[in-house]
Write a protein that holds these residues in place. Sequence first.
Motif, PDB file in Angstrom:
ATOM      1  N   MET A   1       1.066  -1.312   0.052  1.00  0.00           N
ATOM      2  CA  MET A   1       0.034  -0.030   0.049  1.00  0.00           C
ATOM      3  C   MET A   1       1.044   1.416   0.071  1.00  0.00           C
ATOM      4  O   MET A   1       1.867   1.128   0.640  1.00  0.00           O
ATOM      5  CB  MET A   1      -1.050   0.013   1.217  1.00  0.00           C
ATOM      6  CG  MET A   1      -1.687   1.247   1.500  1.00  0.00           C
ATOM      7  SD  MET A   1      -2.622   1.314   2.923  1.00  0.00           S
ATOM      8  CE  MET A   1      -3.322   3.075   2.982  1.00  0.00           C
ATOM      9  N   ASP A   2       0.378   2.293  -0.894  1.00  0.00           N
ATOM     10  CA  ASP A   2       1.131   3.500  -0.778  1.00  0.00           C
ATOM     11  C   ASP A   2       0.524   4.414   0.320  1.00  0.00           C
ATOM     12  O   ASP A   2      -0.301   4.877   0.065  1.00  0.00           O
ATOM     13  CB  ASP A   2       1.124   3.984  -2.222  1.00  0.00           C
ATOM     14  CG  ASP A   2       1.917   5.497  -2.110  1.00  0.00           C
ATOM     15  OD1 ASP A   2       2.563   5.810  -1.188  1.00  0.00           O
ATOM     16  OD2 ASP A   2       1.789   6.159  -3.386  1.00  0.00           O
ATOM     17  N   TYR A   3       1.377   4.409   1.330  1.00  0.00           N
ATOM     18  CA  TYR A   3       0.814   5.245   2.582  1.00  0.00           C
ATOM     19  C   TYR A   3       0.654   6.889   2.454  1.00  0.00           C
ATOM     20  O   TYR A   3      -0.275   7.289   2.831  1.00  0.00           O
ATOM     21  CB  TYR A   3       1.489   5.034   3.967  1.00  0.00           C
ATOM     22  CG  TYR A   3       1.444   3.786   4.380  1.00  0.00           C
ATOM     23  CD1 TYR A   3       0.318   3.301   5.069  1.00  0.00           C
ATOM     24  CD2 TYR A   3       2.516   2.757   4.314  1.00  0.00           C
ATOM     25  CE1 TYR A   3       0.186   1.967   5.981  1.00  0.00           C
ATOM     26  CE2 TYR A   3       2.551   1.404   4.987  1.00  0.00           C
ATOM     27  CZ  TYR A   3       1.153   1.224   5.685  1.00  0.00           C
ATOM     28  OH  TYR A   3       1.097  -0.201   6.280  1.00  0.00           O
ATOM     29  N   ASN A   4       1.295   7.129   1.386  1.00  0.00           N
ATOM     30  CA  ASN A   4       1.457   8.713   0.970  1.00  0.00           C
ATOM     31  C   ASN A   4      -0.048   9.203   0.725  1.00  0.00           C
ATOM     32  O   ASN A   4      -0.480  10.302   0.708  1.00  0.00           O
ATOM     33  CB  ASN A   4       2.544   8.926  -0.181  1.00  0.00           C
ATOM     34  CG  ASN A   4       3.954   8.887   0.330  1.00  0.00           C
ATOM     35  OD1 ASN A   4       3.988   9.241   1.600  1.00  0.00           O
ATOM     36  ND2 ASN A   4       4.634   8.534  -0.421  1.00  0.00           N
ATOM     37  N   LYS A   5      -0.922   8.060  -0.009  1.00  0.00           N
ATOM     38  CA  LYS A   5      -2.234   8.577  -0.324  1.00  0.00           C
ATOM     39  C   LYS A   5      -3.063   9.232   0.917  1.00  0.00           C
ATOM     40  O   LYS A   5      -3.966   9.824   0.644  1.00  0.00           O
ATOM     41  CB  LYS A   5      -3.035   7.354  -0.958  1.00  0.00           C
ATOM     42  CG  LYS A   5      -2.399   6.834  -2.197  1.00  0.00           C
ATOM     43  CD  LYS A   5      -3.172   5.570  -2.647  1.00  0.00           C
ATOM     44  CE  LYS A   5      -2.694   5.107  -4.288  1.00  0.00           C
ATOM     45  NZ  LYS A   5      -3.619   3.914  -4.614  1.00  0.00           N
ATOM     46  N   ASN A 373      -2.330  11.872   9.366  1.00  0.00           N
ATOM     47  CA  ASN A 373      -1.953  13.111   9.062  1.00  0.00           C
ATOM     48  C   ASN A 373      -1.419  13.901  10.347  1.00  0.00           C
ATOM     49  O   ASN A 373      -0.763  14.864   9.906  1.00  0.00           O
ATOM     50  CB  ASN A 373      -3.408  13.741   8.393  1.00  0.00           C
ATOM     51  CG  ASN A 373      -3.495  13.235   6.954  1.00  0.00           C
ATOM     52  OD1 ASN A 373      -3.103  13.909   6.106  1.00  0.00           O
ATOM     53  ND2 ASN A 373      -4.549  12.342   6.967  1.00  0.00           N
ATOM     54  N   TYR A 374      -1.805  13.338  11.456  1.00  0.00           N
ATOM     55  CA  TYR A 374      -1.216  14.080  12.379  1.00  0.00           C
ATOM     56  C   TYR A 374       0.342  14.031  12.366  1.00  0.00           C
ATOM     57  O   TYR A 374       1.220  14.770  12.794  1.00  0.00           O
ATOM     58  CB  TYR A 374      -1.858  13.561  13.564  1.00  0.00           C
ATOM     59  CG  TYR A 374      -1.150  14.068  15.016  1.00  0.00           C
ATOM     60  CD1 TYR A 374      -1.122  15.264  15.486  1.00  0.00           C
ATOM     61  CD2 TYR A 374      -0.211  13.222  15.817  1.00  0.00           C
ATOM     62  CE1 TYR A 374      -0.182  15.698  16.667  1.00  0.00           C
ATOM     63  CE2 TYR A 374       0.260  13.243  16.997  1.00  0.00           C
ATOM     64  CZ  TYR A 374       0.388  14.702  17.376  1.00  0.00           C
ATOM     65  OH  TYR A 374       0.900  15.137  18.426  1.00  0.00           O
ATOM     66  N   GLY A 375       0.717  12.604  12.326  1.00  0.00           N
ATOM     67  CA  GLY A 375       2.232  12.254  12.086  1.00  0.00           C
ATOM     68  C   GLY A 375       2.842  12.910  10.977  1.00  0.00           C
ATOM     69  O   GLY A 375       4.135  13.459  10.955  1.00  0.00           O
ATOM     70  N   ALA A 376       2.057  13.064   9.962  1.00  0.00           N
ATOM     71  CA  ALA A 376       2.636  13.847   8.861  1.00  0.00           C
ATOM     72  C   ALA A 376       2.531  15.671   9.015  1.00  0.00           C
ATOM     73  O   ALA A 376       2.861  16.282   7.983  1.00  0.00           O
ATOM     74  CB  ALA A 376       1.797  13.519   7.645  1.00  0.00           C
ATOM     75  N   ASP A 377       1.929  15.874  10.134  1.00  0.00           N
ATOM     76  CA  ASP A 377       1.946  17.425  10.317  1.00  0.00           C
ATOM     77  C   ASP A 377       0.948  18.155   9.432  1.00  0.00           C
ATOM     78  O   ASP A 377       1.281  19.398   8.936  1.00  0.00           O
ATOM     79  CB  ASP A 377       3.242  18.101  10.438  1.00  0.00           C
ATOM     80  CG  ASP A 377       3.217  19.404  11.297  1.00  0.00           C
ATOM     81  OD1 ASP A 377       2.379  19.634  12.048  1.00  0.00           O
ATOM     82  OD2 ASP A 377       4.269  20.073  11.229  1.00  0.00           O
TER      83      ASP A 377
END
Length: 526
Positions: A1-5, A373-377
């Motif tokens: 899976m592409d987590y960036n999605k 998205n919290y982890g990715a800020d």
Amino acid sequence: MDYNKLENESINRLIVRYAIPATVGMLVSGIYTVVDGIFVGNYVGSYGLASIAFAWPFLISIYGIGIMFGLGGATLISINLGMKNKDEAEKILSTTFLYMIIVSAIIMLTGMPITEILLKIIGAKGIYFTEALNYSSIFIYGAIITLSTVAFDSLVRNDGFPTKAMYAMTTGAILNIILDGLFIAILGYGIMGAAIATLLSQSVVFIIYLEHFLCGKSNLRLKLFEKFDKTKNNTINSVKDDINTKNNDKNNKNNDKQDITDNFKDNIKDNIKDNIKDNLKYKPLNNYKNKKEEIMDSLKNVHTVKKIAFAGFPGFLGEFAFALLVFIHNIQFLAYGTSLDVSAFGTVSYVSGLAFFVIYGVSLGVQPLISYNYGADKIERVREIFKKASLINLALGLVIYAIVNIFAELLVRLFNSSDLLFINTSMFGLKIHSIYFIIVGVTLISITYFQSVYKYKTSVFLMLSRSTIFLIPLILILPQYYGVTGIWYAMPIAEYIALVVSLILVKRHLFDSKTFNKSEIKHVDE
């Protein structure tokens, strides 16, 4: 899976992909819980419903522990994935799995005496005590199944497979309904049949989830099982490669067919002897030692266990608080009413539980999105997720409220169609309880938000606000003035107060802030 999605794809599309499967899964779970009650109510009677209501506090605690491990581990996993820290996410998965096994063993050893004490405190006597204890025993001795099934649901969803989690829950629900018919209606096993049916269906779901992580179908790996397998395969491949290399070297020097055959046989013997001696003599022992050391490291990783427990504690607290509320409701209904009111409360709890599951499904669905998205800020994306999820739950709450009030009598008659006093009492309580369906979803999204961003203290406070701080005093005070009616009104009043508190806190943390403060999120090995 592409987590960036998860940090780039449309929010609407992600909510559809994650929230709908979670909601459908919870709906189906709620349906089979209700069907469980329908079979018990019609084939055992109101005393069967009351017995299960007496047993619920301890059983809900088991579910709560499963939710704590599942949501706690899943929250930290998604946050670490958002921070592009996959190795830590896999360590958290392994630690979660190990401690689920340990806690399940403790429950199996201590569950029965604790349940007996609780039942005596509640006031369950005679057949109610016996039936409630027998019903509980099935889940206590099958704690590893019940606890793990609940936990794996969140872990599989956060692994990027929300649809698989839905299919697994649906499979379990359908099987549970079929087995209810077999054990209760046909074989006449009573509420023990209901418990056996539920545990067997949970076993199938448990196998589906376990196979997902152990058979290479997951994005994240349970590394405790991965290391030995890889070493073993590498050793075997090393033997094969050495044999083939030496055979090729010798065969190229000799073109005689008979010599090739003789050389091949000699090479096989020599190479098997040499390679087994060199590659396999010590490595299995070393592999087992490495595996043992890795397990011990996970067990000693107290820092990670604490983080899992803290992150998942609001989920556990919610279930534990519900168990406590069932406990207090039963005591108050017996004090100000009769066992009929306890049976009616059991029926209302079945219907309310179904409504709650549907609304809670949206919260579970958006949890991976918020955590990642919290982890990715990505604060703007988190704000959008919160707004849209809250609106969805508000709409669901209004629809469910309307359905329950229009079809109240029909819903109650599903559990017992012959006892008119039971029907009227249950309808009365159900219509009052349904008032909080309208807004509870927004409160749940608020609690999920704080849990998803590792603000577990705020999440715990909000959970206590709706289930303890406001509600318990109301349950104890209102019946002194309004009798049984006051007990029924306590929960709706508490929920509306909790809503106001939750919205104030969300506004301060999410909408009044420019960026996230991630000081509470640290590397799990620190």
